[in-house]
Design a protein around this motif. Structure first.
Motif, PDB file in Angstrom:
ATOM      1  N   THR A 135       0.837  -1.197   0.001  1.00 37.53           N
ATOM      2  CA  THR A 135       0.150  -0.066   0.017  1.00 37.53           C
ATOM      3  C   THR A 135       0.806   1.398  -0.161  1.00 37.53           C
ATOM      4  O   THR A 135       0.257   2.342  -0.298  1.00 37.53           O
ATOM      5  CB  THR A 135      -0.857   0.094   1.287  1.00 37.53           C
ATOM      6  N   LYS A 168      -6.064  -2.437   4.835  1.00 41.55           N
ATOM      7  CA  LYS A 168      -6.458  -1.765   3.451  1.00 41.55           C
ATOM      8  C   LYS A 168      -5.835  -2.923   2.344  1.00 41.55           C
ATOM      9  O   LYS A 168      -6.622  -3.073   1.451  1.00 41.55           O
ATOM     10  CB  LYS A 168      -5.660  -0.631   3.159  1.00 41.55           C
ATOM     11  N   GLN A 171      -8.299  -6.067   2.634  1.00 38.44           N
ATOM     12  CA  GLN A 171      -9.658  -5.759   1.812  1.00 38.44           C
ATOM     13  C   GLN A 171      -9.239  -5.552   0.468  1.00 38.44           C
ATOM     14  O   GLN A 171     -10.124  -6.104  -0.483  1.00 38.44           O
ATOM     15  CB  GLN A 171     -10.039  -4.408   2.390  1.00 38.44           C
TER      16      GLN A 171
END
Length: 237
Positions: A135, A168, A171
């Motif tokens: 990320t 994050k 997901q």
């Protein structure tokens, strides 16, 4: 991996088409390769075999965005990498990032490759630590549109649990985790597959430390690369 060409999107296609065999994926293994060592090469060979890849392209970064700048210059790292894979079937050096200005963003490299390879499956080969930090990468969510992500996992010690992924990222990969490596040939991008690899505890940091201390790095680095390192007096503190 700064971008000369602008990627404009790829339409995901299911394989195989009627009457045609599913194309074998292309593996992409990036890094600084400072220097390339047998851990890099063995992982590439293991993944090529385990996933039935057509080839693995090793792509040295010019300016890695997420780690310290390489000790050796781009021309030296490229020369060592070319020597290391010489005569090794299925391994290929791709130097495109070394000729690009700016940081070596993976998303730009994959965008170029997608334009060149059309709908052929591309597998981005990542270590577990790199995947856990995904990320923080430039336009990281676009990576799923451009390639499959293959996460290289070393066996855990007894009683050791894999660290949890950032929320994050967990997901984002929901619904993308494959049940079988065969899924890598079912579409051109978008699948996440975790591939176990045999333990091989070698790092470029350790190799540089040995060389800097005047100690032997034999059997950690290809002999052709060691000769190159000695000739050019690389990694000497």
């Amino acid at each position: 991996m700064g971008g000369a060409r602008q990627w404009r999107g790829a339409r995901l296609t299911n394989f195989p088409r009627r009457g045609r065999p599913a194309p074998r994926p292309i593996g992409i293994l990036g890094g600084t390769f400072d220097p390339v060592h047998v851990g890099h090469l063995r992982a590439a060979i293991e993944l090529k075999s385990a996933l039935d890849l057509a080839e693995v392209r090793l792509i040295p970064a010019r300016l890695p965005p997420h780690r310290p700048q390489p000790r050796a210059g781009a021309e030296h790292r490229l020369a060592m990498l070319q020597r290391a894979v010489r005569g090794v079937a299925g391994l290929r050096v791709d130097a495109r990032e070394l000729s690009r200005a700016g940081p070596s963003y993976t998303v730009d490299t994959l965008g170029e490759l997608r334009q060149e390879l059309g709908q052929r499956p591309i597998c981005l080969l990542l270590g577990a630590d790199a995947f856990a930090g995904l990320t923080g990468w430039h336009r990281w969510q676009a990576l799923f549109e451009l390639a499959h992500l293959v996460v290289m996992q070393r066996p855990l010690s007894a009683g050791q649990a894999a660290p949890p992924l950032p929320a994050k990222l967990a997901q984002a990969i929901g619904g993308r985790l494959a049940d079988s490596a065969r899924a890598l040939r079912g579409s051109c991008a978008g699948v996440v597959w975790r591939q176990a690899l045999p333990p091989l505890d070698i790092s470029a940091t350790r190799v540089r430390a040995l060389l800097g201390a005047g100690e032997s790095a034999r059997f950690l680095v290809a002999d052709s690369c060691l000769r190159y390192i000695r000739h050019h007096r690389l990694y000497i503190d």
